[in-house]
Design an enzyme around this catalytic site. Structure first.
Site, PDB file in Angstrom:
ATOM      1  N   SER A 145      -9.797 -29.670 -37.410  1.00  0.00           N
ATOM      2  CA  SER A 145     -10.806 -28.619 -37.507  1.00  0.00           C
ATOM      3  C   SER A 145     -12.181 -29.204 -37.166  1.00  0.00           C
ATOM      4  O   SER A 145     -12.353 -29.762 -36.083  1.00  0.00           O
ATOM      5  CB  SER A 145     -10.775 -27.991 -38.903  1.00  0.00           C
ATOM      6  OG  SER A 145     -11.477 -26.777 -38.925  1.00  0.00           O
ATOM      7  N   ASP A 311      -2.373 -20.544 -35.267  1.00  0.00           N
ATOM      8  CA  ASP A 311      -3.782 -20.790 -35.581  1.00  0.00           C
ATOM      9  C   ASP A 311      -4.659 -19.897 -34.715  1.00  0.00           C
ATOM     10  O   ASP A 311      -4.800 -20.115 -33.519  1.00  0.00           O
ATOM     11  CB  ASP A 311      -4.106 -22.264 -35.330  1.00  0.00           C
ATOM     12  CG  ASP A 311      -5.544 -22.642 -35.684  1.00  0.00           C
ATOM     13  OD1 ASP A 311      -6.321 -21.755 -36.072  1.00  0.00           O
ATOM     14  OD2 ASP A 311      -5.873 -23.838 -35.560  1.00  0.00           O
ATOM     15  N   HIS A 344      -4.090 -21.961 -39.321  1.00  0.00           N
ATOM     16  CA  HIS A 344      -4.984 -23.099 -39.096  1.00  0.00           C
ATOM     17  C   HIS A 344      -4.775 -24.208 -40.114  1.00  0.00           C
ATOM     18  O   HIS A 344      -4.840 -25.392 -39.786  1.00  0.00           O
ATOM     19  CB  HIS A 344      -6.437 -22.609 -39.150  1.00  0.00           C
ATOM     20  CG  HIS A 344      -7.449 -23.695 -38.979  1.00  0.00           C
ATOM     21  ND1 HIS A 344      -7.592 -24.399 -37.800  1.00  0.00           N
ATOM     22  CD2 HIS A 344      -8.374 -24.214 -39.834  1.00  0.00           C
ATOM     23  CE1 HIS A 344      -8.563 -25.285 -37.926  1.00  0.00           C
ATOM     24  NE2 HIS A 344      -9.044 -25.204 -39.147  1.00  0.00           N
TER      25      HIS A 344
END
Length: 374
Positions: A145, A311, A344
């Site tokens: 991320s 995601d 995610h």
């Protein structure tokens, strides 16, 4: 959120990409394992938006396991019996590094008088930390991320400082949709009357309601629709029928409220503003004539780019853009798109295919670069 931290402090003024500066930079960090005699077994792990330096073991603030305890530790995938693992709190954070929670001469937080920072500034601070530890070259830099954004900046800014790079569930620039979600969160915080124009510490308040809503909105983006339906569906929370009111009738409502209130106990509202802004400003190609290939031109190491099929925060298409640019630059790059419905947050969860691939990449790279244990 008082806690003892290991602190690196720079002896020089820290200049920021935005033109401002931090007179005295301090970076809070943790390490695991030992640096070997060749000083070539160091792995830097970069944390995501709401993460911290406590990647494994027990977090002394939350009293919970570190955010990647399943991956990092003795005998684990990133084995601290073999590697010297480093993780630092990003600048702008609230776990000991320079940020809006720093205190002024009157013992009040400097709050929004702290200068705006970027992902590049975070990485520059990490670079100074790594140098201070006597490490000339990292074996690997790994992160998911926002941590993946940091990995990409490491490749672009310090290509000779690392042998391997693993950007996970990330993008080379922040999309309009992600900027929009962040803006909703920021506005929720700033609309809270307890925010006090950012100087809540001085006024003895805290925008807990605004920060809670910001966390709730963001957390929705970390999960997939399938995962939400599987876990919660339309199940009611501790009742047999809806109340025809605004209590948390549904389990998903109760879950989000819990996520929001528990987040308030461990995170600073102004830090949330600063870090989300840094992510929004992230556009790796912008510093290379808007040519992403050029960002990777000087990197001669190995890379493994990981994405997750469900995601929608940083979809696989973003990772494919990174892979194509790396291939164009001649980088030795592997790509993995994991089929999963976990969204995610899959990189933080038990995802066997991802773990096997990451372990295989690290082990093969260690053989190629002759990395010995500590």
């Amino acid at each position: 959120m008082t806690n003892e931290h290991r602190i690196f402090q720079s002896s020089e003024v820290f200049k920021l990409e935005g033109g401002s500066e931090i007179p005295t930079l301090h970076v809070a960090y943790e390490t695991w394992g030992k640096l070997n005699d060749a000083k070539n077994n160091a792995i830097l792990i970069c944390h995501a938006l709401t993460g911290d330096q406590y990647v494994t073991g027990t977090n002394p603030v939350t009293k919970r396991n570190g955010w990647w305890s399943d991956v990092v530790g003795k005998g684990k995938l990133i084995d601290t019996d073999k590697y010297f693992v480093i993780c630092s709190n990003v600048i702008g954070g609230c776990m000991g590094s320079s940020g809006p929670t720093d205190l002024d001469a009157d013992n009040n937080q400097i709050a929004i008088d702290f200068p705006i920072i970027t992902i590049g500034d975070m990485v520059h601070a990490q670079y100074l930390l790594v140098q201070s530890l006597g490490i000339e070259k990292l074996f690997a830099v790994i992160g998911g991320s926002m941590g993946g954004m940091q990995v990409l900046r490491w490749i672009a800014d310090y290509p000779d400082m690392l042998n391997c790079a693993v950007p996970i569930a990330t993008a080379a620039r922040h999309s309009a949709q992600n900027i929009a979600f962040h803006e909703v969160g920021r506005q929720a915080i700033m609309a809270d009357p307890e925010w006090k124009d950012g100087h809540y510490n001085k006024n003895g308040t805290f925008p807990s309601k605004g920060l809670s809503v910001a966390r709730m909105a963001a957390h929705i983006t970390y999960m997939s629709d399938v995962a939400l339906h599987r876990k919660f569906g339309r199940n009611l929370q501790n009742r047999d029928a809806v109340t025809f009111g605004f209590d948390a009738d549904f389990q998903i409502e109760s879950y989000l409220r819990h996520q929001g209130t528990s987040f308030v106990d461990r995170f600073d509202a102004n830090s949330y503003l600063y870090i989300t802004r840094a992510m929004d400003y992230f556009d790796l190609a912008s510093g290379f004539d808007n040519n992403l290939i050029k960002a990777f031109d000087k990197f001669k190491g190995r890379a493994c780019v990981v994405s997750f099929s469900s995601d929608w925060h940083y979809p696989p298409s973003e990772s494919r853009t990174i892979v194509r640019a790396m291939m164009g630059a001649g980088v030795k790059v592997s790509a993995l798109e994991v089929e999963t419905d976990k969204g995610h947050d899959a990189f933080l969860l038990d995802e066997p295919i991802f773990h096997r691939a990451l372990g295989g990449f690290i082990d093969s790279s260690a053989r190629i670069f002759g990395i010995e244990g500590n």
